[in-house]
Write a protein that holds these residues in place. Sequence first.
Motif, PDB file in Angstrom:
ATOM      1  N   GLN A 333       0.827  -1.212   0.000  1.00  9.30           N
ATOM      2  CA  GLN A 333       0.000   0.000   0.000  1.00  9.30           C
ATOM      3  C   GLN A 333       0.858   1.258   0.000  1.00  9.30           C
ATOM      4  O   GLN A 333       0.601   2.206  -0.751  1.00  9.30           O
ATOM      5  N   SER A 358      -9.345  -1.908  -4.350  1.00  4.75           N
ATOM      6  CA  SER A 358      -9.801  -1.846  -2.959  1.00  4.75           C
ATOM      7  C   SER A 358      -9.554  -0.498  -2.288  1.00  4.75           C
ATOM      8  O   SER A 358     -10.334  -0.084  -1.425  1.00  4.75           O
ATOM      9  N   HIS A 359      -8.478   0.208  -2.662  1.00  3.40           N
ATOM     10  CA  HIS A 359      -8.098   1.431  -1.951  1.00  3.40           C
ATOM     11  C   HIS A 359      -8.187   2.701  -2.804  1.00  3.40           C
ATOM     12  O   HIS A 359      -8.248   3.803  -2.263  1.00  3.40           O
ATOM     13  N   TRP A 360      -8.147   2.556  -4.116  1.00  7.75           N
ATOM     14  CA  TRP A 360      -8.230   3.714  -5.004  1.00  7.75           C
ATOM     15  C   TRP A 360      -9.291   3.455  -6.074  1.00  7.75           C
ATOM     16  O   TRP A 360      -9.002   3.414  -7.274  1.00  7.75           O
TER      17      TRP A 360
END
Length: 497
Positions: A333, A358-360
């Motif tokens: 990450q 999932s994160h961006w």
Amino acid sequence: MSTLSTSSLRPLFKAEQVRELDRRTIAGGIEGFALMQRAASSAWHSFRARWPHARSVTVLCGGGNNAGDGHVLAALAIQSGLKVQRITLKPLDALKGDVARAAELATSAGVSCEAWHADCVFSGEVIVDALVGIGLTGKVTGATQQAIKAINAAKCPVLAIDIPSGLAADTGAVLGDAVHANTTVTFIGDKIGLHTGEAPAYTGEIDFRPLGVKAQAFFDIPPCAWRLDEGWLTDAFAPRSRTSHKGDMGHVLVLGGAPGFGGAALLASQAAVRLGAGKVSLATAPEHTIASLMRCPEVMAHGVRGGADLNELPQKADVLVVGPGMGQAAWGQAVLQHALASGSPLVVDADGLNLLASHWPSERRDNWILTPHPGEAARLLECSVADVQADRPAAARELQRRRGGVVVLKGSGSLIAGPGGLVVCPYGNPGMASGGMGDVLSGMLGALVAQRTEIESSAWLGVMVHALAADRAAQAQGERGLLASDLASYARVLINP
């Protein structure tokens, strides 16, 4: 290196576009039945070129124009002295228009006809599939499905007319069952569904016959995609200037290899070196640096414990390859966050893609290449793998629309979607179904972006060189046991034509 455009590539079309080309050709003065005869003659030439010693043939005909081509081919075969078995799924007296004329032509030539039944025994040395053409929209059922199963069970070589029956012309998906052909002779406009998805397992060799129709003369029917051609390589990789130095050839930084996962990043780094990048750096977990030095001392390996250890490395590179062996934990990450913050061109693969999903989830940019396999594409699109595979062209285009840049949807018939449209890679082989192939591709792409700067053409070339290198390696020593690390040496030959 030269500028590339799709104008020199073979155009690919959807089924409705080909039907429209057919309609306009007929409206332009060529009688429909004459066009059917031209198609059947081309199919017969294709048959003879591949099975010159065949003395008998079984032709299975459905009820549409595809069947008309089969009936005319049966007439040509008997006139050439072959024994012809003609099996029809629709009674001859129920046929209409050009198909009825074609069937009558075969009958007048002396070709007998038998109605399809489940116990049909095929007597020909070669089978001609003229059951269903490009108009198929739903799953095959009933007698058509039975006939397809019988063709596949016969273990005879098969010539498919226009498209193997049961294959979707727009997607390459199998609609229930499909004929396994040795050769597919296709007409007027080449179909995208012959080159991606499940299609390569069913088409055999594709013999494209335009029948005198110049599809690209109709400017209001733009191709839906183009097919890559290795003829590009000579122009794309012209000899370097005699005064070139490593600073002219770009600097690639590979970011990957979280603790315990060093191999993928090493493969990507070595591929970048072999594809001609002037400098290649590797930012990886400290425990992997010794392995990198031993494997490829030309790569400048840096041990990083997290994003903070990267310092100015991303700013010094021309392109970042991020994702191979990166993992989705804190290390990965942090590294991806720094890569995104750099603003540099990116090649994103593997866990880099999973972290984007999932994160961006809304990150979009023009200066990156995303290289998902169907599973990663499904996560990015928030759908199932089956949804992606059911219509790979649509999935690639949608992913590019959402995320920008260039998207490489990997798999059989890899697709490259970018601002210039959709491009299909017809190369590659089943030996590529082994670990590390995607990592090597990402390194190759990074090297080409570093040298060419232009993202989209670099993606076209990288995907093609990667697949052709695998084909050369398989030709040399076979498909089974093909390793990702085998590709770099063959790729080096390809980029030095």
